[in-house]
Design an enzyme around this catalytic site. Sequence first.
Site, PDB file in Angstrom:
ATOM      1  NE  ARG A  58      -7.574  -0.402  10.878  1.00  0.00           N
ATOM      2  CZ  ARG A  58      -6.298  -0.492  10.504  1.00  0.00           C
ATOM      3  NH1 ARG A  58      -5.488   0.553  10.650  1.00  0.00           N
ATOM      4  NH2 ARG A  58      -5.814  -1.606   9.991  1.00  0.00           N
ATOM      5  CE1 TYR A 106       8.864  32.074   2.964  1.00  0.00           C
ATOM      6  CE2 TYR A 106       9.188  29.694   3.003  1.00  0.00           C
ATOM      7  CZ  TYR A 106       8.828  30.845   2.326  1.00  0.00           C
ATOM      8  OH  TYR A 106       8.409  30.759   1.031  1.00  0.00           O
ATOM      9  CE  LYS A 154      -0.604  -0.497   5.003  1.00  0.00           C
ATOM     10  NZ  LYS A 154      -1.488  -1.074   6.038  1.00  0.00           N
ATOM     11  CG  MET A 176       6.067  22.445  -0.985  1.00  0.00           C
ATOM     12  SD  MET A 176       4.871  23.184  -2.090  1.00  0.00           S
ATOM     13  CE  MET A 176       3.788  23.995  -0.944  1.00  0.00           C
TER      14      MET A 176
HETATM   15  C1  LIG Z   1      -0.717  -1.937   6.748  1.00  0.00           C
HETATM   16  C2  LIG Z   1      -1.232  -3.220   7.142  1.00  0.00           C
HETATM   17  C3  LIG Z   1      -0.370  -4.307   7.336  1.00  0.00           C
HETATM   18  C4  LIG Z   1       1.138  -4.163   7.261  1.00  0.00           C
HETATM   19  O1  LIG Z   1       1.563  -3.581   8.450  1.00  0.00           O
HETATM   20  P1  LIG Z   1       3.114  -3.471   8.858  1.00  0.00           P
HETATM   21  O2  LIG Z   1       3.080  -3.132  10.276  1.00  0.00           O
HETATM   22  O3  LIG Z   1       3.684  -2.398   8.034  1.00  0.00           O
HETATM   23  O4  LIG Z   1       3.710  -4.781   8.581  1.00  0.00           O
HETATM   24  C5  LIG Z   1      -0.917  -5.525   7.616  1.00  0.00           C
HETATM   25  N1  LIG Z   1      -2.269  -5.686   7.732  1.00  0.00           N
HETATM   26  C6  LIG Z   1      -3.122  -4.657   7.587  1.00  0.00           C
HETATM   27  C7  LIG Z   1      -4.582  -4.907   7.716  1.00  0.00           C
HETATM   28  C8  LIG Z   1      -2.647  -3.391   7.294  1.00  0.00           C
HETATM   29  O5  LIG Z   1      -3.504  -2.379   7.149  1.00  0.00           O
END
Ligand SMILES: *Cc1c(COP(=O)(O)O)cnc(C)c1O
Length: 703
Positions: free
Chosen positions: A462, A595, A367, A644
């Site tokens: 969650r 700045y 992700k 930035m």
């Molecule tokens: C992001 C995520 C992971 C990976 O988590 P890490 O701590 O980076 O290994 C695993 N399972 C879910 C559901 C996640 O959202």
Amino acid sequence: MNRGRNYKGIEIFRVVAAFLVVAIHTSPLASYSDTADFIFTRVIARVAVPFFFMVTGYFVLSKGTDIRRFLKKTAMIYAASAALYLPINVYAGHLQGWGMLDLVQQVLFEGTFYHLWYLPAAILGAWLTAFLMRKCSRGTCFAVVGVLYILGLLGDSYWGLISGVPVVSSVYNAIFAVMGYTRNGLFFAPMFMLLGASLKDVKPRSAAADALGLALSVALMLAEALLARAQGWQRHDSMYVMLPVVMYFLFALLARYKGTVRLPLGNFSLLVYIIHPAVIIVVRGAARVLGLWDIFVENSLGHYIAVCLCSAAASAVLLWIWSFIKPQKVSDTSRAWAEVDRAALIHNAQTLENFMPESTHLMAVLKADAYGHGAVRSALELNRIGVENFAVACCAEGVELRRAGVKGLILILGYTDVKEWRALSRYKLTQCATDASYARELSQAAKRPVLVHVKVDTGMHRLGEAWDHVDEIAACYSLPHLRVTGMFTHLCVSDSLESSDVDFSKQQLERFFSLAEELKRRGIEPGALHTQSSYGITNYPDGRCAYGRAGVALYGVKSDEHDGVREWPDLRPALSLKARIGLVREVPAGDTVGYGREFTASRPSKLAVLPIGYGDGVFRCAMHGGAEAIVRGVRCPIVARICMDQLCLDVTDVPGVTRGDIATFIGSDGNESITCEEFAAKCGTITNEVLSRMGKRLPKVWR
Ligand SMILES: *Cc1c(COP(=O)(O)O)cnc(C)c1O
């Protein structure tokens, strides 16, 4: 075609090969000796086209999966070349009386003008070879292309052996009705493309062995060709039994000769190749007008030399013009960039796979652009070493991976609007059922089956259907348009070894696996079970888990240096963050910088201004946390407010510092190194956030 620029041998031979193709079409020795001409143009020069196919295999197909760019580019070159030769075809009356079959034959196999057959053959051959390489083991691939090649041989140099056999010859005549010849993308190209792709993985032997192999195989090919000719077997003379052997040794020799090539030899040879038939026409016309027919047309060698020189000159002029209008690419490392260590990523994937119980496999979490490493490239690299399970956050991330050719399971960990069911189904993405009501809605919306893993809430609160809603969870498994293939939960304190946290995690696991048991008691197969992210993998190994969803650990870092881990495998950080110094300036003591005039020089200082800022991933708060960067092996503090796109380093203590020097914010330089954990801590956050917020404009440079 810039991929091979540091393979000097291959680059130079591209030009040689282009002029060999010209020889095939002009027969330079024909005025002197039929046999010499046969040996040169019908045997020796026959290495040219297979060489080009091998280049494609070596640089394009060996990479693994995505060949669409190559196919698109070749198709465009083909279309442009076909258009170039269209007037000549019309003039020569080639198009008269064409039926549908002729059209298919010309466009798909023969290339609409005599030399253009190479282009459709490259397209069909690359597609077919990539397809085979994806589906079969290397051995099977060679068996298939070997059979195709033999079938091709029998329609080419060995036609005489079967032309008299009743059924066989009529089969071949049917083939010729569609394809004209067998030296095409089906029977001819795949062998060389596969050879090229395979050579990439072969360890070089001694050059002498390759040279001896080449000499012997060329001698044998000559003998073979002369025999076939003497026997009158040849319907055509592109294919020989020995040709793949010759090519193997030739290419292996060329590939060892490394060195940077500045000239665009690939484009030059392509142009020579495409335009030389037009040049032949021009040379004939000019020779007639100038009264030089005898020297430049009648005499085969004079003709060949004239065509070569004119083709080379025309190609050089076209390239010169192109240099003004071609799109210019900005170097990835001229400003700020993230460097990704491919070997580290692969090492981490393999280490995690070995670390987990045998029944648990790595699910690489990609992700947020693979935590800033580049999701597509990471997935393709991991696919190559056999990783077949991936997780992303959202549907669009999954679609991007599939469209790039990523194979295997792609699980979407987060919410997807049920309206997107078509994308889920089309790209075979596995959607997380965020709760039971979502599962029902998705099943209602979808017209075709959608793959699903059911998310179970065991205490994090969650996503997920509550673990004790057994009826609701069970019902997900029988919804008409869902194919539920797994069930998972997420631990919320697996990164802590505090006993209350350990108890909580154990309770979560207990809830999850007892639910799985209950489903089984009810006759429902819950599918693949998984519970662990990185810290779950290290702290709660469990053979009941089908997958370990590794994110941060895959990239070789902990979320926080102080996280509790029972055992941390040998993982290596894969990402470095770097920028080049754009300006070095002197600032007198007492002057303020940036700045808000927040920084005041306490001594006469030397400051480096760097073209990297919070738009690239160096958070604005990094200055207050005392973040540093390494320049010439010396740690330098970030001073003044981070902007930035720019920031300042105090480089007063770095001898010899100058514009263009590299500053390392994450990674090592000399004896110093700054871990991602340190950088994150100084920004008051965890590495996950630092990595996933690498700027969109920050190039990812793989090495
Ligand atoms: C992001 C995520 C992971 C990976 O988590 P890490 O701590 O980076 O290994 C695993 N399972 C879910 C559901 C996640 O959202």
